[in-house]
Design a protein around this motif. Structure first.
Motif, PDB file in Angstrom:
ATOM      1  N   ILE A  10       6.338   1.854  -2.248  1.00 31.96           N
ATOM      2  CA  ILE A  10       5.500   1.860  -1.013  1.00 31.96           C
ATOM      3  C   ILE A  10       5.464   0.116  -0.782  1.00 31.96           C
ATOM      4  CG2 ILE A  10       2.618   2.023  -0.090  1.00 31.96           C
ATOM      5  CD1 ILE A  10       2.489   3.773  -2.574  1.00 31.96           C
ATOM      6  N   ILE A  11       5.899   0.250   0.753  1.00 28.97           N
ATOM      7  CA  ILE A  11       6.232  -1.705   0.703  1.00 28.97           C
ATOM      8  C   ILE A  11       5.392  -1.672   1.997  1.00 28.97           C
ATOM      9  CG2 ILE A  11       8.462  -0.739  -0.573  1.00 28.97           C
ATOM     10  CD1 ILE A  11       9.548  -1.513   3.085  1.00 28.97           C
ATOM     11  N   GLY A  12       5.294  -3.790   2.402  1.00 29.97           N
ATOM     12  CA  GLY A  12       4.400  -3.764   3.872  1.00 29.97           C
ATOM     13  C   GLY A  12       4.068  -4.732   2.834  1.00 29.97           C
ATOM     14  N   PRO A  13       3.297  -5.468   4.288  1.00 33.58           N
ATOM     15  CA  PRO A  13       3.586  -7.467   4.071  1.00 33.58           C
ATOM     16  C   PRO A  13       1.994  -6.919   2.846  1.00 33.58           C
ATOM     17  CG  PRO A  13       2.583  -6.511   6.658  1.00 33.58           C
ATOM     18  CD  PRO A  13       3.042  -5.977   5.334  1.00 33.58           C
ATOM     19  N   SER A  14       1.358  -8.473   2.153  1.00 34.21           N
ATOM     20  CA  SER A  14       0.129  -8.462   1.476  1.00 34.21           C
ATOM     21  C   SER A  14      -1.283  -8.366   2.517  1.00 34.21           C
ATOM     22  CB  SER A  14       0.278  -9.516   0.813  1.00 34.21           C
ATOM     23  OG  SER A  14       0.419 -10.753   1.541  1.00 34.21           O
ATOM     24  N   GLY A  15      -1.823  -7.679   1.817  1.00 33.00           N
ATOM     25  CA  GLY A  15      -2.886  -7.187   1.927  1.00 33.00           C
ATOM     26  C   GLY A  15      -2.610  -5.713   3.395  1.00 33.00           C
ATOM     27  N   SER A  16      -1.665  -5.225   3.159  1.00 32.22           N
ATOM     28  CA  SER A  16      -1.692  -4.013   3.945  1.00 32.22           C
ATOM     29  C   SER A  16      -2.557  -3.358   3.403  1.00 32.22           C
ATOM     30  CB  SER A  16      -0.086  -4.075   3.838  1.00 32.22           C
ATOM     31  OG  SER A  16       0.495  -3.095   2.721  1.00 32.22           O
TER      32      SER A  16
ATOM     33  N   PRO B 191       3.189  11.927 -18.188  1.00 32.67           N
ATOM     34  CA  PRO B 191       1.735  11.684 -17.728  1.00 32.67           C
ATOM     35  C   PRO B 191       2.865  12.300 -16.137  1.00 32.67           C
ATOM     36  CG  PRO B 191       3.653  10.013 -17.980  1.00 32.67           C
ATOM     37  CD  PRO B 191       3.269   9.984 -19.188  1.00 32.67           C
ATOM     38  N   LYS B 192       2.255  13.121 -15.762  1.00 34.01           N
ATOM     39  CA  LYS B 192       2.895  13.507 -14.673  1.00 34.01           C
ATOM     40  C   LYS B 192       3.473  13.162 -13.778  1.00 34.01           C
ATOM     41  CE  LYS B 192      -0.775  17.178 -15.259  1.00 34.01           C
ATOM     42  NZ  LYS B 192      -1.622  17.996 -14.248  1.00 34.01           N
ATOM     43  N   LEU B 193       2.553  11.614 -13.472  1.00 32.54           N
ATOM     44  CA  LEU B 193       2.944  10.533 -12.142  1.00 32.54           C
ATOM     45  C   LEU B 193       3.543   9.559 -13.153  1.00 32.54           C
ATOM     46  CD1 LEU B 193       3.426  10.291  -9.286  1.00 32.54           C
ATOM     47  CD2 LEU B 193       0.611   9.989  -8.935  1.00 32.54           C
ATOM     48  N   MET B 194       4.226   8.330 -12.551  1.00 31.80           N
ATOM     49  CA  MET B 194       4.004   7.127 -12.764  1.00 31.80           C
ATOM     50  C   MET B 194       3.923   6.588 -11.585  1.00 31.80           C
ATOM     51  SD  MET B 194       4.488   6.405 -16.516  1.00 31.80           S
ATOM     52  CE  MET B 194       5.352   4.845 -16.374  1.00 31.80           C
ATOM     53  N   LEU B 195       2.718   5.593 -11.645  1.00 29.58           N
ATOM     54  CA  LEU B 195       2.332   5.139 -10.242  1.00 29.58           C
ATOM     55  C   LEU B 195       3.222   2.954 -11.226  1.00 29.58           C
ATOM     56  CD1 LEU B 195      -0.697   5.502  -9.718  1.00 29.58           C
ATOM     57  CD2 LEU B 195       1.389   6.495  -8.867  1.00 29.58           C
ATOM     58  N   PHE B 196       3.408   2.485 -10.582  1.00 30.46           N
ATOM     59  CA  PHE B 196       4.415   0.819 -10.670  1.00 30.46           C
ATOM     60  C   PHE B 196       3.197  -0.005  -9.651  1.00 30.46           C
ATOM     61  CE2 PHE B 196       7.327   1.566 -13.717  1.00 30.46           C
ATOM     62  CZ  PHE B 196       7.387   3.141 -13.751  1.00 30.46           C
ATOM     63  N   ASP B 197       2.420  -0.947 -10.010  1.00 29.43           N
ATOM     64  CA  ASP B 197       1.863  -1.801  -8.901  1.00 29.43           C
ATOM     65  C   ASP B 197       2.632  -2.781  -9.255  1.00 29.43           C
ATOM     66  OD1 ASP B 197       0.038  -3.255  -7.194  1.00 29.43           O
ATOM     67  OD2 ASP B 197      -1.605  -2.588  -8.517  1.00 29.43           O
ATOM     68  N   GLU B 198       3.908  -3.317  -8.825  1.00 30.58           N
ATOM     69  CA  GLU B 198       4.135  -5.034  -8.233  1.00 30.58           C
ATOM     70  C   GLU B 198       4.379  -4.616  -9.730  1.00 30.58           C
ATOM     71  OE1 GLU B 198       2.465  -7.865  -5.941  1.00 30.58           O
ATOM     72  OE2 GLU B 198       1.845  -6.582  -4.768  1.00 30.58           O
TER      73      GLU B 198
ATOM     74  N   ASP C 203      15.809  10.380 -15.002  1.00 27.16           N
ATOM     75  CA  ASP C 203      15.608  11.971 -15.907  1.00 27.16           C
ATOM     76  C   ASP C 203      14.527  12.480 -15.083  1.00 27.16           C
ATOM     77  OD1 ASP C 203      16.943  10.539 -17.500  1.00 27.16           O
ATOM     78  OD2 ASP C 203      15.068   9.528 -18.602  1.00 27.16           O
ATOM     79  N   GLY C 204      14.224  12.310 -13.582  1.00 28.77           N
ATOM     80  CA  GLY C 204      13.722  13.191 -12.681  1.00 28.77           C
ATOM     81  C   GLY C 204      11.581  13.199 -12.391  1.00 28.77           C
ATOM     82  N   MET C 205      10.949  11.691 -13.237  1.00 27.51           N
ATOM     83  CA  MET C 205       9.973  11.044 -13.209  1.00 27.51           C
ATOM     84  C   MET C 205       9.676  11.006 -12.090  1.00 27.51           C
ATOM     85  SD  MET C 205       7.783  10.561 -14.838  1.00 27.51           S
ATOM     86  CE  MET C 205       7.462  10.761 -16.857  1.00 27.51           C
ATOM     87  N   THR C 206       8.360  11.590 -11.349  1.00 25.92           N
ATOM     88  CA  THR C 206       7.694  10.825  -9.912  1.00 25.92           C
ATOM     89  C   THR C 206       7.089  10.348 -10.254  1.00 25.92           C
ATOM     90  OG1 THR C 206       7.438  14.011 -10.257  1.00 25.92           O
ATOM     91  CG2 THR C 206       5.719  12.607  -8.422  1.00 25.92           C
ATOM     92  N   MET C 207       7.707   8.833  -8.805  1.00 17.35           N
ATOM     93  CA  MET C 207       7.312   7.172  -9.260  1.00 17.35           C
ATOM     94  C   MET C 207       6.449   7.251  -7.858  1.00 17.35           C
ATOM     95  SD  MET C 207       9.896   5.921 -12.443  1.00 17.35           S
ATOM     96  CE  MET C 207      11.141   6.472 -11.322  1.00 17.35           C
ATOM     97  N   CYS C 208       5.691   6.690  -7.934  1.00 17.91           N
ATOM     98  CA  CYS C 208       5.166   5.569  -6.971  1.00 17.91           C
ATOM     99  C   CYS C 208       5.225   4.145  -7.214  1.00 17.91           C
ATOM    100  CB  CYS C 208       3.563   6.043  -6.238  1.00 17.91           C
ATOM    101  SG  CYS C 208       3.637   7.602  -5.581  1.00 17.91           S
ATOM    102  N   LEU C 209       5.962   3.487  -6.613  1.00 16.02           N
ATOM    103  CA  LEU C 209       5.362   2.359  -6.724  1.00 16.02           C
ATOM    104  C   LEU C 209       6.085   1.133  -5.486  1.00 16.02           C
ATOM    105  CD1 LEU C 209       9.121   3.879  -7.414  1.00 16.02           C
ATOM    106  CD2 LEU C 209       9.101   1.917  -8.633  1.00 16.02           C
ATOM    107  N   VAL C 210       4.457   0.489  -5.798  1.00 14.56           N
ATOM    108  CA  VAL C 210       4.156  -0.944  -4.575  1.00 14.56           C
ATOM    109  C   VAL C 210       5.624  -1.524  -4.902  1.00 14.56           C
ATOM    110  CG1 VAL C 210       3.183  -2.558  -4.350  1.00 14.56           C
ATOM    111  CG2 VAL C 210       1.769  -0.594  -4.578  1.00 14.56           C
ATOM    112  N   THR C 211       6.359  -1.822  -4.725  1.00 13.95           N
ATOM    113  CA  THR C 211       7.264  -2.965  -4.659  1.00 13.95           C
ATOM    114  C   THR C 211       7.688  -3.678  -3.802  1.00 13.95           C
ATOM    115  OG1 THR C 211       9.034  -3.516  -5.834  1.00 13.95           O
ATOM    116  CG2 THR C 211       9.354  -1.709  -4.748  1.00 13.95           C
TER     117      THR C 211
END
Lengths: 229, 255
Positions: free
Chosen positions: B47-53, B170-177, B200-208
């Motif tokens: 998940i990308i975008g300017p700050s405050g998005s 976990p079923k899902l990993m979230l990474f916040d910056e 390894d096939g982990m489902t992930m969402c990353l704000v980066t």
């Protein structure tokens, strides 16, 4: 002018047993009140942070009432007030009143210190615990309170020192403690310097003992690396 | 695997999600407006975008650190907007990695990894220790088991924090910056670890903000701006030729 003219240690030495008893009484009364006020302070902090208004409002009122009125007034209220409650037709012993009043008083200050400690814990610690699925209660007990207490140990010890000095006020309701031992010399011999200097030495002695204990505790905590941050 | 074919197994479904914050002076801020998206099982989404998005807000609603104002998020069929949902149980299944690690400061690395297991997963101390030490060995961090967070570098702390989340299976990993607070020389070790999880096939969402990483490792990119999901697509296509002006302008600035 020799020392004995200013401070008659020969007379004082005759009263050493009284002073030893007084010192002991001050020590154990303070200790009981310290433990009591820490428990009370923690419970009050928990209640103050509650979402339930019927819980948080009264305890906030308690803290503010204690902090805005003199300890002596609180002591007299407990001592004379309890005897006027019709169900308690047996007189409550002065010592019990004294310990209750001191604990009640110090508990309010302890809760303010503990609350400050919780506010000093990083927000991220709450989120870290929440994010792994800990309940509010698990978070507070396992993560927040241990860190909050560690942060405020110097302040808690400072309040404990105040408590020891405040305990002298129990002599107003004729509880025998360190100041009471001094008052015996005063009434027997009319020697105010000997009476109050000796009592003051006693308080100084307790203070020094607490200082040593405090340093020991601090060192032990500093040994835990996380504290050094 | 983001093109929505029939055999795709959707893990996270975001429908009409809006998030409205109220400020102290009574104004309202629309942090998210009508966001619709999904994450397939095994998919890695940047998940990308300017700050405050609103990208962090989107991520934080996915494990209930932010409440949902409007719309729904389903994770493995569980509705996060439903008041009856046990959010603590859900959070145990959704790992979260923060910018500032948020390791428990008064616990060692090992205790950081075992405590959530014993408290939340109700594992015995021996089981939790076993899982934690296996993980630490896998990640090459077992020599740090008895260190306190303040004795570790940022990169080490973040890897321990990831291990803490992984221990919950976990079923899902979230990474916040997850790498934003790290010194440049430590970013690599954390990204390598995340890359390993992707393999390894982990489902992930990353704000980066690591665009190269997003391009290289992620299956799909979500571009957000001003609380809206503006564009989504495969990284190769998105970075080469974004279809919206807003994405174009953003990429011009960061690449």
């Amino acid at each position: 002018m020799s020392l004995i003219e200013i401070y008659n240690y020969r007379v004082v030495s005759q009263y050493l047993p009284e002073f030893a008893w007084g010192l002991w009484a001050t020590l154990w009364i303070s200790f009981v009140c310290l433990i009591g006020s820490l428990i009370l302070g923690t419970l009050v902090t928990v209640a103050r942070r509650s979402q339930k208004k019927w819980l948080s409002v009264p305890v906030t009122a308690y803290v503010e009432a204690v902090r805005s009125t003199p300890l002596l007034v609180q002591l007299y209220l407990v001592y004379y007030g309890l005897s006027q409650i019709p169900v308690l037709n047996v007189p409550v012993p002065a010592l019990a009143c004294g310990i209750f009043a001191l604990t009640f008083h110090t508990g309010a200050y302890m809760s303010e210190i503990i609350r400050g400690g919780i506010e000093a814990v990083d927000r991220g610690q709450f989120e870290g615990a929440k994010a792994v699925g800990m309940t509010e209660r698990q978070t507070m007990i396992n993560i927040i309170y241990p860190q909050a207490f560690a942060k405020v140990i110097p302040s808690l010890l400072g309040q404990a020192a105040v408590l020891v000095k405040d305990s002298s006020i129990l002599s107003f309701i004729a509880v025998f403690e360190l100041l009471g031992a001094g008052l015996i010399i005063l009434s027997d011999r009319v020697m105010p310097t000997e009476a109050f200097m000796t009592a003051a030495f006693g308080y100084l002695l307790i203070y020094l003992m607490m200082l040593v204990a405090s340093n020991k505790i601090q060192q032990k905590l500093a040994g835990n690396a996380w504290k050094s941050r | 695997m983001a093109d929505g074919t029939a055999q795709n197994d959707v893990l996270v479904k975001v429908e009409g999600l809006s998030k409205i914050f109220k400020t102290a002076d009574g104004r309202t801020i629309n942090a998210l407006t009508n966001v619709n998206t999904f994450v397939d099982r095994g998919e890695v989404v940047a998940i990308i975008g300017p700050s405050g998005s609103g990208k962090s807000t989107l991520l934080r609603t996915m494990n209930g650190l932010e409440t949902i104002s409007e719309g729904h998020i389903h994770i493995d069929g569980i509705d996060l907007a439903d008041k009856k949902t046990d959010m603590n149980a859900l959070r145990a299944d959704v790992g979260m990695v923060f910018q500032h690690f948020n390791l428990f400061q008064h616990k060692t690395s090992l205790e950081n990894i075992t405590l959530p297991q014993t408290l939340v997963r109700k594992r015995t101390k021996a089981e939790a220790d076993q899982i934690a030490m296996d993980l630490l060995r896998q990640l090459g961090l077992d020599h740090l088991a008895n260190n306190y967070p303040s004795q570790l570098s940022g990169g080490q702390q973040q890897r321990i924090a990831i291990a803490r989340a992984l221990a919950m299976q976990p079923k899902l990993m979230l990474f916040d910056e997850a790498t934003s607070a790290l010194d440049p020389e430590m970013v690599g070790e954390v990204l390598d670890l995340i890359k390993g999880l992707a393999t390894d096939g982990m489902t992930m969402c990353l704000v980066t903000h690591e665009m190269n990483f997003a391009r290289e490792v992620c299956d799909r990119v979500i571009f957000m701006d001003a609380g809206e999901l503006v564009e989504t697509g495969k990284p190769a296509e998105f970075f080469a030729k974004p279809s919206t002006d807003r994405a174009h302008q953003f990429l011009d600035k960061v690449l």
